[in-house]
Design a protein around this motif. Sequence first.
Motif, PDB file in Angstrom:
ATOM      1  N   LEU A 181       0.829  -1.208   0.000  1.00 39.01           N
ATOM      2  CA  LEU A 181       0.000   0.000   0.000  1.00 39.01           C
ATOM      3  C   LEU A 181       0.865   1.260   0.000  1.00 39.01           C
ATOM      4  CD1 LEU A 181      -2.847   1.102   0.048  1.00 39.01           C
ATOM      5  CD2 LEU A 181      -2.812   0.929   2.530  1.00 39.01           C
ATOM      6  N   LYS A 182       1.930   1.262   0.779  1.00 41.72           N
ATOM      7  CA  LYS A 182       2.815   2.423   0.817  1.00 41.72           C
ATOM      8  C   LYS A 182       3.486   2.652  -0.533  1.00 41.72           C
ATOM      9  CE  LYS A 182       4.005   2.819   5.706  1.00 41.72           C
ATOM     10  NZ  LYS A 182       5.113   2.789   6.682  1.00 41.72           N
ATOM     11  N   LEU A 183       3.884   1.573  -1.216  1.00 41.10           N
ATOM     12  CA  LEU A 183       4.468   1.733  -2.549  1.00 41.10           C
ATOM     13  C   LEU A 183       3.477   2.381  -3.501  1.00 41.10           C
ATOM     14  CD1 LEU A 183       6.481  -1.546  -3.225  1.00 41.10           C
ATOM     15  CD2 LEU A 183       7.377   0.755  -2.880  1.00 41.10           C
ATOM     16  N   GLU A 184       2.243   1.947  -3.436  1.00 39.15           N
ATOM     17  CA  GLU A 184       1.216   2.523  -4.303  1.00 39.15           C
ATOM     18  C   GLU A 184       1.004   4.005  -3.997  1.00 39.15           C
ATOM     19  OE1 GLU A 184      -3.462   1.877  -5.468  1.00 39.15           O
ATOM     20  OE2 GLU A 184      -2.363   0.235  -4.529  1.00 39.15           O
ATOM     21  N   ILE A 185       0.963   4.351  -2.727  1.00 40.78           N
ATOM     22  CA  ILE A 185       0.765   5.747  -2.333  1.00 40.78           C
ATOM     23  C   ILE A 185       1.938   6.608  -2.791  1.00 40.78           C
ATOM     24  CG2 ILE A 185       0.640   7.312  -0.350  1.00 40.78           C
ATOM     25  CD1 ILE A 185      -0.964   5.062   1.075  1.00 40.78           C
ATOM     26  N   ILE A 186       3.146   6.103  -2.604  1.00 44.59           N
ATOM     27  CA  ILE A 186       4.339   6.856  -3.016  1.00 44.59           C
ATOM     28  C   ILE A 186       4.297   7.164  -4.506  1.00 44.59           C
ATOM     29  CG2 ILE A 186       6.841   6.667  -3.372  1.00 44.59           C
ATOM     30  CD1 ILE A 186       6.978   5.182  -0.690  1.00 44.59           C
ATOM     31  N   THR A 187       3.927   6.170  -5.307  1.00 42.63           N
ATOM     32  CA  THR A 187       3.897   6.402  -6.752  1.00 42.63           C
ATOM     33  C   THR A 187       2.796   7.383  -7.142  1.00 42.63           C
ATOM     34  OG1 THR A 187       2.543   4.436  -7.135  1.00 42.63           O
ATOM     35  CG2 THR A 187       4.919   4.170  -7.315  1.00 42.63           C
ATOM     36  N   LEU A 188       1.696   7.369  -6.405  1.00 39.64           N
ATOM     37  CA  LEU A 188       0.619   8.317  -6.691  1.00 39.64           C
ATOM     38  C   LEU A 188       0.990   9.745  -6.299  1.00 39.64           C
ATOM     39  CD1 LEU A 188      -2.478   6.198  -5.587  1.00 39.64           C
ATOM     40  CD2 LEU A 188      -1.798   6.792  -7.918  1.00 39.64           C
ATOM     41  N   LEU A 189       1.880   9.879  -5.331  1.00 35.89           N
ATOM     42  CA  LEU A 189       2.313  11.203  -4.880  1.00 35.89           C
ATOM     43  C   LEU A 189       3.477  11.772  -5.697  1.00 35.89           C
ATOM     44  CD1 LEU A 189       2.184  10.693  -1.003  1.00 35.89           C
ATOM     45  CD2 LEU A 189       0.563  11.957  -2.422  1.00 35.89           C
TER      46      LEU A 189
ATOM     47  N   THR B  50       5.736  13.629  -8.098  1.00 40.16           N
ATOM     48  CA  THR B  50       5.694  14.827  -8.938  1.00 40.16           C
ATOM     49  C   THR B  50       7.118  15.139  -9.367  1.00 40.16           C
ATOM     50  OG1 THR B  50       6.036  16.382  -7.123  1.00 40.16           O
ATOM     51  CG2 THR B  50       3.752  15.772  -7.617  1.00 40.16           C
ATOM     52  N   GLN B  51       7.246  16.087 -10.252  1.00 40.54           N
ATOM     53  CA  GLN B  51       8.576  16.478 -10.712  1.00 40.54           C
ATOM     54  C   GLN B  51       9.408  17.049  -9.550  1.00 40.54           C
ATOM     55  OE1 GLN B  51       8.490  18.981 -14.134  1.00 40.54           O
ATOM     56  NE2 GLN B  51      10.662  18.770 -14.543  1.00 40.54           N
ATOM     57  N   ASP B  52       8.748  17.637  -8.574  1.00 39.68           N
ATOM     58  CA  ASP B  52       9.454  18.236  -7.441  1.00 39.68           C
ATOM     59  C   ASP B  52      10.006  17.214  -6.450  1.00 39.68           C
ATOM     60  OD1 ASP B  52       8.930  20.793  -8.416  1.00 39.68           O
ATOM     61  OD2 ASP B  52       7.035  20.940  -7.314  1.00 39.68           O
ATOM     62  N   ASN B  53       9.317  16.074  -6.284  1.00 34.70           N
ATOM     63  CA  ASN B  53       9.757  15.113  -5.271  1.00 34.70           C
ATOM     64  C   ASN B  53      10.261  13.794  -5.842  1.00 34.70           C
ATOM     65  OD1 ASN B  53       7.464  13.681  -6.014  1.00 34.70           O
ATOM     66  ND2 ASN B  53       6.316  14.195  -4.189  1.00 34.70           N
ATOM     67  N   ILE B  54      10.336  13.683  -7.162  1.00 29.30           N
ATOM     68  CA  ILE B  54      10.675  12.399  -7.782  1.00 29.30           C
ATOM     69  C   ILE B  54      12.082  11.924  -7.433  1.00 29.30           C
ATOM     70  CG2 ILE B  54      11.479  13.336  -9.992  1.00 29.30           C
ATOM     71  CD1 ILE B  54       9.334  10.173  -9.439  1.00 29.30           C
ATOM     72  N   ASN B  55      13.021  12.836  -7.253  1.00 26.52           N
ATOM     73  CA  ASN B  55      14.387  12.404  -6.915  1.00 26.52           C
ATOM     74  C   ASN B  55      14.418  11.693  -5.568  1.00 26.52           C
ATOM     75  OD1 ASN B  55      15.567  13.381  -9.266  1.00 26.52           O
ATOM     76  ND2 ASN B  55      15.811  15.421  -8.397  1.00 26.52           N
ATOM     77  N   LYS B  56      13.699  12.222  -4.618  1.00 21.24           N
ATOM     78  CA  LYS B  56      13.624  11.614  -3.290  1.00 21.24           C
ATOM     79  C   LYS B  56      12.944  10.239  -3.372  1.00 21.24           C
ATOM     80  CE  LYS B  56      12.594  13.126   1.374  1.00 21.24           C
ATOM     81  NZ  LYS B  56      11.983  14.161   2.195  1.00 21.24           N
TER      82      LYS B  56
ATOM     83  N   CYS C 110       6.274   5.333 -11.720  1.00 20.42           N
ATOM     84  CA  CYS C 110       6.777   6.711 -11.571  1.00 20.42           C
ATOM     85  C   CYS C 110       7.205   7.254 -12.932  1.00 20.42           C
ATOM     86  CB  CYS C 110       7.947   6.761 -10.598  1.00 20.42           C
ATOM     87  SG  CYS C 110       7.474   6.599  -8.869  1.00 20.42           S
ATOM     88  N   ALA C 111       7.839   6.413 -13.720  1.00 19.31           N
ATOM     89  CA  ALA C 111       8.278   6.836 -15.054  1.00 19.31           C
ATOM     90  C   ALA C 111       7.084   7.213 -15.923  1.00 19.31           C
ATOM     91  CB  ALA C 111       9.092   5.731 -15.717  1.00 19.31           C
ATOM     92  N   GLN C 112       5.976   6.527 -15.742  1.00 20.40           N
ATOM     93  CA  GLN C 112       4.777   6.848 -16.508  1.00 20.40           C
ATOM     94  C   GLN C 112       4.128   8.137 -16.032  1.00 20.40           C
ATOM     95  OE1 GLN C 112       2.566   3.186 -15.927  1.00 20.40           O
ATOM     96  NE2 GLN C 112       2.864   2.657 -18.081  1.00 20.40           N
TER      97      GLN C 112
ATOM     98  N   THR D  80      11.552   9.527 -17.371  1.00 20.47           N
ATOM     99  CA  THR D  80      11.400   8.217 -18.001  1.00 20.47           C
ATOM    100  C   THR D  80      12.743   7.637 -18.422  1.00 20.47           C
ATOM    101  OG1 THR D  80       9.190   8.793 -18.762  1.00 20.47           O
ATOM    102  CG2 THR D  80      10.279   6.961 -19.873  1.00 20.47           C
ATOM    103  N   ASP D  81      13.581   8.426 -19.075  1.00 22.28           N
ATOM    104  CA  ASP D  81      14.876   7.921 -19.525  1.00 22.28           C
ATOM    105  C   ASP D  81      15.746   7.487 -18.350  1.00 22.28           C
ATOM    106  OD1 ASP D  81      14.268   8.279 -22.187  1.00 22.28           O
ATOM    107  OD2 ASP D  81      15.238  10.244 -22.323  1.00 22.28           O
ATOM    108  N   ARG D  82      15.739   8.279 -17.306  1.00 25.80           N
ATOM    109  CA  ARG D  82      16.543   7.954 -16.118  1.00 25.80           C
ATOM    110  C   ARG D  82      16.061   6.656 -15.471  1.00 25.80           C
ATOM    111  NH1 ARG D  82      16.500  12.011 -11.323  1.00 25.80           N
ATOM    112  NH2 ARG D  82      16.617  10.414  -9.751  1.00 25.80           N
TER     113      ARG D  82
END
Length: 85
Positions: free
Chosen positions: A18-26, A28-34, A61-63, A69-71
Amino acid sequence: FLAEFFVLSTDPNYCKSLKLEIITLLATQDNINKILKELKSYVNSDDKTFAASAIQAIGRCAQSVPEITDRCLQGLMALLTNPSD
């Protein structure tokens, strides 16, 4: 509050999923590195099912954040040379 959804080793399997699903839904370009840094650490888990779920989360996340996506693809391709199952 993103870090509240990072998976702990003591979390039960249903909670990890469930946490993995929530993380991917959250994501954004601002927090994707984290998020990607955290997901990358999950890929090395001894729990192979959880590691596979983390790999799928990287793909989601890439989608959802096309700029990375490339990274993500490069990181996933690097896993192919990893001797681990």
